[in-house]
Each structure stands twice: as C-alpha cells, then as structure tokens.
Write a protein that holds these residues in place. Structure first.
Motif, short mmCIF file in Angstrom:
data_model
loop_
_atom_site.label_atom_id
_atom_site.label_comp_id
_atom_site.label_asym_id
_atom_site.label_seq_id
_atom_site.Cartn_x
_atom_site.Cartn_y
_atom_site.Cartn_z
N ASP A 161 -0.34 8.27 -0.96
CA ASP A 161 -0.10 9.56 -1.63
C ASP A 161 -0.12 10.65 -0.55
N ARG A 162 1.04 10.98 -0.05
CA ARG A 162 1.13 11.86 1.11
C ARG A 162 0.63 13.29 0.81
N ASP A 163 0.92 13.77 -0.37
CA ASP A 163 0.48 15.13 -0.70
C ASP A 163 -1.04 15.21 -0.74
N LYS A 164 -1.66 14.23 -1.36
CA LYS A 164 -3.13 14.23 -1.45
C LYS A 164 -3.75 14.01 -0.09
N ALA A 165 -3.14 13.14 0.73
CA ALA A 165 -3.67 12.91 2.06
C ALA A 165 -3.59 14.17 2.91
N ALA A 166 -2.49 14.89 2.82
CA ALA A 166 -2.36 16.14 3.57
C ALA A 166 -3.37 17.17 3.10
N LEU A 167 -3.64 17.21 1.78
CA LEU A 167 -4.62 18.16 1.24
C LEU A 167 -6.03 17.85 1.74
N LEU A 168 -6.35 16.56 1.92
CA LEU A 168 -7.68 16.16 2.38
C LEU A 168 -7.78 16.10 3.90
N GLY A 169 -6.68 16.41 4.60
CA GLY A 169 -6.72 16.44 6.06
C GLY A 169 -6.61 15.09 6.71
N VAL A 170 -5.92 14.18 6.08
CA VAL A 170 -5.73 12.83 6.63
C VAL A 170 -4.24 12.60 6.84
N SER A 171 -3.87 12.12 8.00
CA SER A 171 -2.46 11.84 8.29
C SER A 171 -2.15 10.37 7.98
N THR A 172 -0.87 10.08 7.80
CA THR A 172 -0.48 8.69 7.56
C THR A 172 -0.76 7.82 8.78
N ARG A 173 -0.75 8.43 9.96
CA ARG A 173 -1.09 7.66 11.16
C ARG A 173 -2.55 7.23 11.13
N MET B 11 -10.69 5.32 1.06
CA MET B 11 -9.26 4.99 0.99
C MET B 11 -8.73 5.03 -0.45
N ASP B 12 -9.60 4.81 -1.42
CA ASP B 12 -9.18 4.81 -2.82
C ASP B 12 -8.59 6.16 -3.24
N ASN B 13 -8.99 7.24 -2.55
CA ASN B 13 -8.49 8.57 -2.88
C ASN B 13 -7.11 8.84 -2.27
N LEU B 14 -6.63 7.95 -1.40
CA LEU B 14 -5.41 8.23 -0.65
C LEU B 14 -4.26 7.26 -0.93
N VAL B 15 -4.56 6.06 -1.42
CA VAL B 15 -3.51 5.04 -1.55
C VAL B 15 -3.53 4.42 -2.94
N LYS B 16 -2.42 3.78 -3.28
CA LYS B 16 -2.29 2.97 -4.49
C LYS B 16 -1.79 1.59 -4.08
N ILE C 55 0.86 -1.18 0.00
CA ILE C 55 0.00 0.00 0.00
C ILE C 55 0.89 1.23 0.00
N VAL C 56 0.81 2.02 -1.04
CA VAL C 56 1.62 3.23 -1.18
C VAL C 56 0.72 4.44 -0.94
N SER D 200 -10.53 -9.54 -1.36
CA SER D 200 -9.70 -9.11 -2.48
C SER D 200 -8.88 -7.89 -2.07
N PRO D 201 -7.67 -7.73 -2.64
CA PRO D 201 -6.90 -6.52 -2.34
C PRO D 201 -7.63 -5.24 -2.71
N LEU D 202 -8.50 -5.30 -3.72
CA LEU D 202 -9.24 -4.11 -4.12
C LEU D 202 -10.23 -3.66 -3.05
N ASP D 203 -10.61 -4.59 -2.14
CA ASP D 203 -11.52 -4.22 -1.07
C ASP D 203 -10.90 -3.21 -0.11
N LEU D 204 -9.55 -3.11 -0.10
CA LEU D 204 -8.91 -2.15 0.77
C LEU D 204 -9.27 -0.72 0.39
N LYS D 205 -9.53 -0.51 -0.90
CA LYS D 205 -9.83 0.85 -1.35
C LYS D 205 -11.23 1.30 -0.98
#
Length: 417
Positions: free
Chosen positions: A103-115, A172-177, A100-101, A153-158
């Motif tokens: 997207d830190r820039d997009k997460a910060a823009l949406l107000g979500v931390s990696t924690r 989650m689909d908006n924050l990770v790849k 799971i990678v 399925s791995p796609l369920d994570l999104k």
C-alpha cells in the motif's frame, strides 16, 4: 508427478494387430482410469527418433496473463472435438504463490519507502550472506534470516517490523496485503513470446493434416488477434514437407511442359500430353479412397512419380500423330491411326509398370503402411490414366494440336510458284 513406460512390441509376424490398432486399444483402456491421466504416444515414423504426440500446436501470447485466460477455453474446445482422443498442455498453473502488495500511499504516510520494505523482506527470508566472523580460529558466515518458527506461514510476514524515516518501528501488517494465487512451475518461450504447447493424439480415422486444420479452426474461433500460432515436432515436419512436395509437384509439371515444348516446337502439343496428369490424379485419389489410404508424404511422393510415368502415353500418341499428319493425313485420320498402332506399346509399358508396383501396393511387414500408400497411389493412377488416355488424348488432339498438314501444303505451294 510424471512417469513414462516404454513398451516394445514383438515382431509384426508374431502378432495379429498393427501398432496403430494396439495404441488405439490402449488409449481407450487408459481413458477410463481415474487414478492418473495417461496418454499413449507412438514413435514418429519420420522427423526424429523421439516419440510424442503427433499434434504439437504452440500458442504464442504477449504476456502470461493472456495464456492463463485463453488456455482453458481452448482446451475445452480441443477435448470436445471428435478429431482428438487425448489432449494436454505443458503450461499448467498449479504452483501456489503468495504475492505481497504494498500500500504505497499508506507507506509514504508512515515514512516507509518501498525500498525499505523490499530490503527488510530480503534480509528476513533470503538467507543472504552479510559478512564473516572468526571464533576459535575458524571463520563463520553471517546469514540474514529469521528463525524457521517465525516464517512457517505466509501470515508470519505481517509480523515483521521495520524502521521508518523517523526511527519508529512499524509492523509490516500496516503496509502490505497478501494475495494467494497460482503460477506455472515453469515458463516457456517460443520466438521470444510467452508460449504454451498443446499436444494431442488423433482419433481413429483422422489424419495428421485434418488434425492440424481442426487446430487452426479452434484457434481462429477462440483466440484473439494478439495470439500467434506455430507448430513443433512431427506436425512441423509434416507441414514443411507438404509445402515442399507441393512445390516439387508444380516444378515437375512446369519442367516437363518446357521440355516437351522444346521437343515438339509447340505449346499446344505439350498441353495435350499434360492432360494425362489430371487423369492420373483422379485415378490415384479414387484408389486411395477405395482402399482407405490417407494423403500422406508417401502417397504424395507416389503422385509426383505419376507425372513422368503417365506422360509417356500421351507422348507416344502425339508424336506418331504428328508424323502421320506430316505425311499428308488429316488430324482425325492421323490420331485414330496413331492410337491404334501405339495401343500395344502403351499397354505393354503400362502393364509392366503396374505389375512391377503391385508388390509395393501389397506390401507387408515393418513399415508396410508407407509402401502401401505409395504403391496404391501409383498403381491406381497408372491404371485409370491408361484407360482414359486412349480416349481423352485423341479427342483433345483433334481440337487443340497444331495443324501440320496445312503447313506442309503451304510450303509446297510456295515452292511451286
């Protein structure tokens, strides 16, 4: 996906082929089978009871990515080499893995931390105990985990939602790849480095020492400067014993030379005597080549034995020559007469030694290969050195030994004056 079959051979008297011949025939037979990869391993003759491939070569790298990059070309070179008939590596990248990678820039823009993302995934998938509750007098655990149908399925994570800093639900689909890759089922370390062990069997006609030299050549050709190599198992025992025997060989020569120097009160006479050692080495190597015996630990022990056995021939000639010089003879007369008079004891001791070692060189039965290697090395060295000593030692004595006759004359002249 791994299995092992142990085969017990009948007594050597009840079969026509040796263990090595049977193993080589089996290796050729299983190589053509495609249903599974099969290897034939023989129990080590020294260094432990466990069986295994004779070649165990360890690659050490600073990280696992280096190993993943260099193992395929290294194994390709090993499989192409005529020195090996089979090869395998314990570090295999065969375990499917989804990374799971974020997207830190997009997460910060949406107000979500990696924690927040990490905790949400942990609560959804880990089955972590969140607490307890009581119902009908019984205690139950509260586990944090979504239903199996929603995580097959791995796609369920999104599809998982989490709250941002404003309290809004973000998918989650908006924050990770998701990245699909492979990883080794097990990681190995050696001397605190990430490591992989290459095991290989030797092709017919090649020795363990030649196989290790070929591995070193491939490593120097394929690997870069960040890698280190080491040995394990039978290979490590062979390399350590070889270096120890080489040290013992040198120490034996020095010790014998010093003892002879003290006995003869000269550094020239011991040097003449020690010329029998290279003659013995020549004879041992010649007979080993004629009878197709490799340079192994048994033949090396036999060569060390030769140092003391062949030095006695030179001692008999040099000692008697010195006595004849002290009696007033010239070097030439002294050494020729000593060689003639000492011919019988030299031949008697040499022939008795050779006849005593012939059963060792013609051994049969269990473990005969080791005894044959030692016996052929000693018998060949004794035979050749005995013949050549009768010519080389007298010739070198004339040129190198101390002139004891002239010293005696000087002493007489001084006393007369």
């Amino acid at each position: 996906n791994f299995g092992m079959v142990r085969m017990v051979l009948p007594d050597i008297k009840e079969r026509e082929r040796s263990q090595m011949e049977i193993a080589n025939a089996l290796s050729v037979a299983v190589r053509n089978q495609t249903a599974a990869r099969a290897f034939v391993q023989q129990r080590s003759t020294f260094g432990g009871r466990r069986g295994g491939m004779p070649i165990q070569y360890i690659l050490q790298a600073p990280n696992i990515e280096k190993l993943q990059e260099f193992i395929p070309p290294f194994m390709e070179k090993v499989n192409q080499s005529p020195y090996f008939q089979m090869a395998d590596v314990n570090l295999k990248f065969t375990k499917p893995e989804t990374r799971i990678v974020i997207d830190r820039d997009k997460a910060a823009l949406l107000g979500v931390s990696t924690r927040d993302i990490g905790q949400t995934l942990q609560y959804a998938l880990s089955g972590q105990r969140m607490g307890y509750f009581y119902m009908n007098g019984k205690q139950y655990q509260v586990l944090g985990e979504i239903n199996r149908q929603q995580r097959n399925s791995p796609l369920d994570l999104k599809t998982i939602y989490l709250k941002n800093s404003s309290g809004e639900m973000i998918q989650m689909d908006n924050l990770v790849k998701l990245e699909e890759t492979v990883a080794p089922p097990q990681l190995y370390r050696y001397n605190r480095f990430n490591s992989a062990t290459i095991t290989a069997g030797l092709a017919e006609g090649y020795s363990l020492g030649e196989g290790l030299e070929e591995m070193d050549r491939i490593a120097a050709e394929v690997l870069d400067d960040t890698f280190r190599t080491a040995l394990e198992g039978e290979s490590r025992n062979f390399r350590e014993s070889s270096s120890s025997l080489l040290f013992a060989f040198g120490l034996a020569i020095i010790l014998i030379f010093l003892v002879l120097a003290a006995q003869f009160e000269s550094f020239k006479d011991p040097f003449v005597i020690m010329l029998t050692v290279p003659l013995a080495l020549f004879g041992a190597l010649l007979f080993m080549w004629l009878f197709d015996v490799t340079m192994n630990i048994y033949s090396q022990i036999g060569i060390i034995m030769l140092i003391g056995l062949v030095a006695k021939n030179g001692i008999l000639i040099v000692e008697f020559s010195n006595q004849r010089q002290s009696a007033g003879m010239s070097k030439y007369e002294a050494v020729i007469g000593a060689s003639v008079q000492r011919l019988r004891p030299i031949l008697m001791t040499s022939v008795s030694t050779i006849l005593g070692l012939l059963p060792l060189a013609m051994a049969s039965g269990e473990g005969a290969n080791g005894r044959i290697a030692m016996g052929i090395a000693v018998v060949g060295g004794m035979l050749i050195s005995t013949l050549l000593t009768l010519f080389v030692v007298p010739a070198m004595y004339i040129y190198l030994s101390t002139d004891r006759k002239s010293k005696t004359r000087e002493t007489i002249d001084v006393r007369h004056v």
